[in-house]
Design a protein around this motif. Structure first.
Motif, PDB file in Angstrom:
ATOM      1  N   VAL A  11       0.821  -1.203   0.000  1.00 15.95           N
ATOM      2  CA  VAL A  11       0.000   0.000   0.000  1.00 15.95           C
ATOM      3  C   VAL A  11       0.856   1.253   0.000  1.00 15.95           C
ATOM      4  O   VAL A  11       1.714   1.444   0.874  1.00 15.95           O
ATOM      5  N   ASP A  13      -0.152   4.921   0.437  1.00 16.64           N
ATOM      6  CA  ASP A  13      -1.414   5.544   0.834  1.00 16.64           C
ATOM      7  C   ASP A  13      -1.588   6.977   0.360  1.00 16.64           C
ATOM      8  O   ASP A  13      -2.629   7.595   0.589  1.00 16.64           O
ATOM      9  N   THR A  15       0.048   9.655   1.339  1.00 14.38           N
ATOM     10  CA  THR A  15       0.461  10.682   2.309  1.00 14.38           C
ATOM     11  C   THR A  15       1.932  11.026   2.208  1.00 14.38           C
ATOM     12  O   THR A  15       2.381  12.007   2.801  1.00 14.38           O
ATOM     13  N   VAL A  24      -6.625  -3.292   2.779  1.00 12.87           N
ATOM     14  CA  VAL A  24      -7.518  -2.139   2.747  1.00 12.87           C
ATOM     15  C   VAL A  24      -8.950  -2.663   2.684  1.00 12.87           C
ATOM     16  O   VAL A  24      -9.267  -3.513   1.848  1.00 12.87           O
ATOM     17  N   ILE A  31     -13.620   4.002   2.478  1.00 16.35           N
ATOM     18  CA  ILE A  31     -12.571   3.194   3.101  1.00 16.35           C
ATOM     19  C   ILE A  31     -12.886   3.073   4.587  1.00 16.35           C
ATOM     20  O   ILE A  31     -13.195   4.072   5.255  1.00 16.35           O
ATOM     21  N   VAL A  34      -7.329   0.469   7.143  1.00 14.13           N
ATOM     22  CA  VAL A  34      -6.085   0.082   6.474  1.00 14.13           C
ATOM     23  C   VAL A  34      -5.196  -0.514   7.553  1.00 14.13           C
ATOM     24  O   VAL A  34      -4.912   0.122   8.570  1.00 14.13           O
ATOM     25  N   PRO A  53      -3.972   5.288  -4.125  1.00 16.79           N
ATOM     26  CA  PRO A  53      -5.208   6.053  -4.319  1.00 16.79           C
ATOM     27  C   PRO A  53      -5.480   6.281  -5.806  1.00 16.79           C
ATOM     28  O   PRO A  53      -4.557   6.292  -6.630  1.00 16.79           O
ATOM     29  N   SER A 349      -2.485  12.940  -3.262  1.00 15.56           N
ATOM     30  CA  SER A 349      -2.922  13.832  -2.178  1.00 15.56           C
ATOM     31  C   SER A 349      -2.692  15.303  -2.493  1.00 15.56           C
ATOM     32  O   SER A 349      -3.520  16.158  -2.142  1.00 15.56           O
ATOM     33  N   THR A 363      -5.989  10.102  -0.621  1.00 19.81           N
ATOM     34  CA  THR A 363      -5.222   9.184   0.223  1.00 19.81           C
ATOM     35  C   THR A 363      -6.096   7.983   0.565  1.00 19.81           C
ATOM     36  O   THR A 363      -7.328   8.068   0.535  1.00 19.81           O
ATOM     37  N   LEU A 364      -5.434   6.895   0.899  1.00 20.52           N
ATOM     38  CA  LEU A 364      -6.147   5.709   1.378  1.00 20.52           C
ATOM     39  C   LEU A 364      -6.263   5.819   2.891  1.00 20.52           C
ATOM     40  O   LEU A 364      -5.450   5.279   3.653  1.00 20.52           O
ATOM     41  N   THR A 365      -7.270   6.550   3.324  1.00 20.38           N
ATOM     42  CA  THR A 365      -7.469   6.896   4.722  1.00 20.38           C
ATOM     43  C   THR A 365      -8.896   6.548   5.118  1.00 20.38           C
ATOM     44  O   THR A 365      -9.833   6.847   4.370  1.00 20.38           O
ATOM     45  N   LEU A 372      -9.441   3.736  -5.591  1.00 18.11           N
ATOM     46  CA  LEU A 372      -8.121   3.127  -5.476  1.00 18.11           C
ATOM     47  C   LEU A 372      -7.792   2.334  -6.724  1.00 18.11           C
ATOM     48  O   LEU A 372      -8.674   1.972  -7.509  1.00 18.11           O
TER      49      LEU A 372
END
Length: 400
Positions: A11, A13, A15, A24, A31, A34, A53, A349, A363-365, A372
């Motif tokens: 991953v 993410d 960030t 995920v 989401i 994670v 992402p 991001s 982001t993957l948040t 994604l």
């Protein structure tokens, strides 16, 4: 509700943190978590892939396809909209799930995507670019003809306008038509017929009116700007992003850092003009010569901007060249001074922050929308990245 878990992937993410093995999960388009050892009702094995992402392209022209105004002028008016649908689909093939159209797309395209009538990324639109008479987007030719792929229609007001009062009215018409951002040309362009990229365009009071009208309704302004004087005029007026920035000087860079102005460098654009000229496409000798001269100048400008701390977001100017080659910009941004991780952040991001959607995307948040992309191998290795896109999700729905 069905919870989906993407397992065993590496991953990134968005960030800026280093890629790491993780799962995920997402549910109802968002989401959820994670981490390691996560469960879900549906499992997707992402072994051997990077999970990133959904990417952004902050400068596209989906109604233009790199074929030139003469080809466009010979087609029926409505053809451009069907062509745009194809271009949007090809952009989604790249793993780009959000775009900002820098002139051409109208509100109907946005609604068609949102309502599932056509396939493509989420869109923000500028509708048309404001240009002075004789400026970058004035299609007048020495013959007296006007040849442009962007003919005005009720949803796309003509952008050529002069004087603060007229600029104010036209800005309001564009806002009324559904723009998410106003675009203004404060310099000439590489492919303009009647100007030079280093020429400044619009006076300060005209630029100020555009920014004021945008701010009145909570919208940003993006400025097509190559020459240093036009860049600085735009930055001082309060534009949110400089598009291209080929002739950035140190004063302009310092101003951008001070004001927090973004740079969307579109490094692929002049290279695409050079490639088109070399292949015999309809590029004038003068345009080809100029594009060849500015490739290194452009890269150097970005390097100096990166070193100074200017905020960078990815944009390509797709439409100047055929859509679907958007990801070539990532490697060019690395040549321009970003690390591979920095380039991917610029496409995720940072781009989301520029577009004002970073609370939802980029982001993957946990809590953010489940846009994604699964990419075979290392997503920080950009060679043949498009060919390695295995799956693309928008709001948790697999669209590729």
């Amino acid at each position: 509700m069905v919870r989906t878990v993407v397992r065993n992937g590496r991953v990134f993410d968005g960030t800026g943190s280093a890629p790491a093995e993780a799962d995920v999960t997402f549910e109802d388009g968002r989401i959820v978590e994670v981490g390691s050892g996560l469960d879900g009702d549906v499992a997707i094995d992402a072994a051997g892939t990077s999970v990133i992402p959904g990417m952004f392209d902050c400068h596209v022209h989906v109604t233009v396809s790199g074929t030139g105004v003469f080809s466009t002028a010979a087609r029926p008016f409505s053809y451009q909209f069907y062509e745009a649908a194809r271009n949007l689909s090809g952009t989604l093939d790249c793993g780009i799930t959000t775009v900002r159209d820098a002139c051409g797309a109208d509100l109907g395209m946005v609604r068609a995507i949102e309502n599932g009538l056509i396939d493509g990324p989420w869109m923000q639109i500028s509708i048309t670019a404001l240009s002075q008479t004789g400026g970058h987007c004035d299609s007048w030719l020495p013959s007296g003809l006007h040849l442009t792929p962007l003919l005005p229609h009720p949803g796309r007001p003509d952008g050529v306008v002069d004087g603060p009062d007229a600029v104010r009215q036209r800005a309001r018409e564009i806002i009324r038509a559904g723009a998410d951002v106003l675009k203004i040309c404060t310099t000439g362009g590489v492919m303009s017929h009647t100007d030079s990229p280093e020429h400044s365009q619009f006076q300060d009071d005209e630029i100020a009116v555009v920014v004021a009208e945008a701010e009145a309704v909570g919208l940003p302004v993006m400025a097509h700007a190559h020459g240093a004087k036009g860049i600085k005029a735009a930055v001082r007026a309060g534009v949110r992003s400089i598009e291209h920035g080929i002739f950035l000087d140190e004063e302009a860079i310092d101003l951008m850092v001070e004001r927090g102005t973004w740079l969307v460098p579109t490094l692929a654009a002049p290279r695409a003009i050079v490639s088109a000229g070399a292949s015999g496409a309809g590029v004038s000798a003068s345009t080809l010569e100029y594009a060849e001269e500015i490739v290194e100048i452009h890269r150097d400008a970005m390097t100096r901007a990166v070193d100074a701390g200017v905020k960078i977001a990815m944009g390509t100017d797709s439409g100047v060249f055929p859509h679907g080659a958007n990801l070539s910009e990532l490697a060019l941004m690395v040549e321009g001074g970003l690390s591979p991780a920095g380039a991917l952040v610029a496409a995720t991001s940072s781009a989301a922050a520029l577009l004002g959607v970073d609370a939802e995307l980029g982001t993957l948040t946990p809590g953010k929308r489940a846009d994604l992309v699964l990419v075979d191998g290392d997503a920080l290795e950009f060679a043949e990245l498009k060919q390695r896109v295995r799956a693309v999700f928008k709001d948790g729905v697999k669209v590729r």
